[in-house]
Design an enzyme around this catalytic site. Structure first.
Site, short mmCIF file in Angstrom:
data_model
loop_
_atom_site.label_atom_id
_atom_site.label_comp_id
_atom_site.label_asym_id
_atom_site.label_seq_id
_atom_site.Cartn_x
_atom_site.Cartn_y
_atom_site.Cartn_z
N MET A 31 2.33 -3.41 6.78
CA MET A 31 2.34 -1.96 6.60
C MET A 31 1.84 -1.29 7.88
O MET A 31 1.39 -0.14 7.86
CB MET A 31 1.48 -1.56 5.40
CG MET A 31 2.02 -2.15 4.10
SD MET A 31 1.51 -1.27 2.63
CE MET A 31 -0.25 -1.50 2.69
N HIS A 38 -3.22 -9.46 12.22
CA HIS A 38 -1.75 -9.46 12.25
C HIS A 38 -1.24 -10.20 13.49
O HIS A 38 -0.24 -10.91 13.42
CB HIS A 38 -1.21 -8.03 12.29
CG HIS A 38 -1.49 -7.21 11.08
ND1 HIS A 38 -2.42 -6.19 11.07
CD2 HIS A 38 -0.98 -7.26 9.83
CE1 HIS A 38 -2.45 -5.64 9.87
NE2 HIS A 38 -1.59 -6.27 9.09
O1 PAF Z 1 0.24 -7.21 2.85
C1 PAF Z 1 0.86 -6.15 3.13
O2 PAF Z 1 0.69 -5.57 4.20
C2 PAF Z 1 1.84 -5.58 2.12
O3 PAF Z 1 1.40 -5.76 0.82
C3 PAF Z 1 3.26 -6.11 2.31
C4 PAF Z 1 3.35 -7.61 2.04
C5 PAF Z 1 3.76 -5.82 3.71
C6 PAF Z 1 4.21 -5.42 1.32
O4 PAF Z 1 4.23 -4.04 1.51
#
Ligand code: PAF
Length: 292
Positions: A31, A38
């Site tokens: 998101m 990340h």
């Molecule tokens: O973990 C996340 O950032 C969200 O839940 C995802 C998997 C991108 C789904 O919107």
């Protein structure tokens, strides 16, 4: 090793076509509001894709997984910084669709009249996070299924930080025969143990100090696990209670598949300890493996 590339930034499903290389497509759905956690998923993805493969990062704040009164509107949006991180980590394609692109007929929230098909998760979605956030996992699984359909990955990488989400995505991929290799990546932590999360940026300095109690409690459970579940739970609870600024939502000791544990699991067997708590108005989650 980090590679500097300029990823293709794609906004619509039509533009995704033709961007695949000859090797595997490795997908990291997010998101946005990317942080070092990340980046570690993107490094795993780059390695799995190899030189011929394609790493696709999606950035989409999915309204369907936010309940009323949750932080959809204030969820951090840092698109330019996200693309810069993607470039550093060797991402080939950034897919950043609009809400209209993902939900052309409107967002099919619970209680809203809609003909849209959504993914109904099994009973695991009602526990832990699902108990506090009704409808959350229906939203997560629906958007992940749609993203899988658009990106058509061979491999998808998700963080173990959202352990229940990872378990449900694995279940969806198995039950709906999607044929995607789901990779779980270990949680990335700050030097003091706090799990990295996009929501950490909501914490002020005092709350940031208080938040570290979550990882300390999980470690306490790990250290006492060989004495059984009651001792491990007691150890974790006493750490949490030592910090009055932290309001516990749940502390759960489970099997690795999030099932119920006996008080004294077989020596050498494994489990998981999960916690959710509010620090100020910010809800944080974390989890760690257990060895009995
Ligand atoms: O973990 C996340 O950032 C969200 O839940 C995802 C998997 C991108 C789904 O919107």
């Amino acid at each position: 090793m980090t590679t500097l590339t300029t990823p293709d930034v794609v906004r619509s499903r039509g533009d995704l076509a033709g961007l695949r290389g000859t090797g595997p497509v490795v997908f990291v759905p997010t998101m946005g509001a990317l942080h070092e956690g990340h980046a570690s998923l993107l490094r795993i993805a780059r390695e799995r894709a190899g030189a011929d493969g394609t790493v696709v990062l999606s950035i989409f704040v999915n309204p369907l997984q936010f309940g009323p009164g949750e932080d959809l509107d204030r969820y951090p949006r840092t698109f330019d910084a996200d693309v810069a991180i993607a470039a550093t980590e060797g991402v080939d394609v950034v897919f950043a669709p609009t809400v209209a692109e993902m939900y052309p007929d409107g967002v099919p929230h619970e209680g809203v009249v809609s003909e849209a098909v959504t993914v109904q998760p099994g009973p695991l979605a009602d526990l832990f996070e699902g108990a506090s956030r009704p409808g959350h996992f229906r939203g997560v699984l629906t958007v992940v299924a749609k993203l899988f359909g658009l990106v058509r990955p061979d491999v998808a990488v998700f963080g173990e930080k959202d352990y229940q989400q990872l378990a449900l995505i694995r279940r969806m991929v198995a039950d709906l025969c999607l044929g995607i290799d789901v990779v779980g990546a270990p949680t990335d932590r700050e030097p003091d143990g706090l799990a990295r999360s996009s929501r950490n940026r909501y914490l002020d300095a005092e709350q940031r100090q208080q938040a570290v109690v979550l990882s300390r409690a999980l470690r306490a459970a790990q250290e006492r696990a060989s004495y059984g579940v009651p001792a491990a739970r007691w150890a974790a609870m006493s750490v949490i209670k030592s910090e009055p600024g932290v309001e516990l939502d749940y502390l759960a000791l489970t099997t690795t598949g999030l099932g119920e544990l006996p008080d004294y699991p077989e020596a050498g067997s494994e489990g998981r300890v999960l916690v959710a708590a509010r620090v100020g108005s910010t809800r944080l989650i974390d989890n760690m493996p257990l060895q009995f």
